[in-house]
Enzyme design. Sequence first.
Site, PDB file in Angstrom:
ATOM      1  CG  ASP A 156      -7.262   0.722   2.835  1.00  0.00           C
ATOM      2  OD1 ASP A 156      -7.133  -0.468   3.128  1.00  0.00           O
ATOM      3  OD2 ASP A 156      -7.826   1.551   3.565  1.00  0.00           O
ATOM      4  CG  ASP A 162      -1.951   5.852   4.494  1.00  0.00           C
ATOM      5  OD1 ASP A 162      -3.074   6.378   4.328  1.00  0.00           O
ATOM      6  OD2 ASP A 162      -1.782   4.848   5.219  1.00  0.00           O
TER       7      ASP A 162
END
Length: 375
Positions: free
Chosen positions: A91, A264
């Site tokens: 991320d 996720d």
Amino acid sequence: MAFEFELVATDGNARAGILHTPHGAIPTPVFAPVGTAATVKAVPPRDLEELEIKLVLANTYHLHLRPGDEIVRDLGGLHQFMGWSGPLLTDSGGFQVFSLGEINRIDDDGVTFRSHLDGSAMRLTPGRAMEIQQNLGADIIMAFDQCPNPNDRDEVEAANERTHRWLQRCREAHPDDSRQALFGIVQGGVFPDLRRESARFVTDMDLKGYAIGGLAVGESKPEMYRTLDVTVPCLPQYKPRYLMGVGEPDDLVEGIRRGVDIFDCVIPTRLARHGAAFTHDGRVNLRNARFKTDESAIDAALDNYASRFSRAYLRHLIVAKELLAYYLISLHNIDFLARHVESMRRAIIAGNLKEYAARFLPRYLRRDLTADDAR
């Protein structure tokens, strides 16, 4: 075939596919456990491999602060550093713009943070986010975005404009090579017109894949599902679609049958640290006194290392504050979600996802045992 996405089968809007990466193929749909600081909490890579986990997520912001992305680079990159040979996704730090809102300042060029570790200043810009992720060396990297309050239209409009400008700068800073796939992030809160607008802009960049951000951050489940109904059809059919930060078992069903490929979430390990476990009959709070003499496994449908231990033993470990409890329940929860998604992949290929959902959802949602008396 470094980053080719194959569409294997469809069932309604749901898709089964394969995403090829330099560190292996990812059968989709797929659930990725989160290893924020280069470790999935309490679960070593060996056990993730035994569970046949295909993708793990780590975080740019946290690894930049500690131990430092240049250190990770100099030690051979994130795969070697954390001992994980499979595909990795990082991320960009964009979610921390939202979650650490009290210690950051946003401007059109980027975000200035105060470190949650020592209060020192940290600056993240689109170019810096790309540099950090290139140092880390994950297979899939995310564009830097602003995740807003999903229900505040003025904030969402401003965040969309920044996210789109920042995506252009990320694309300029990211070389088009075969080692890392850059995904863009669609924002827009719960507003259909802003979601469509963002999807048009992001997909026009012709990236390797596309993420849906800014959900599971405070909106209701019906709002999230309505937003997916609007957004997913705007994304290209032959590129992977990633719903960020979503991992509740019922949300995985709803996302997959709308056409999402990648998920996720921290929830399997976070719940484990509070003594909660997923079962096909809903969550259970293993602290509950009624499990004190329960000889059954957490969920008889699973066969992993945690399955050899009774609920009574696990409750004892939790009450005694033994670290083994966190490991075993985390292992179970990750396996539960991975098998759940794998079952849906098989159902898509067989053309019976509707039947799977009709069996799973009523049983899972009929009761929530986490609120039981935990004396």
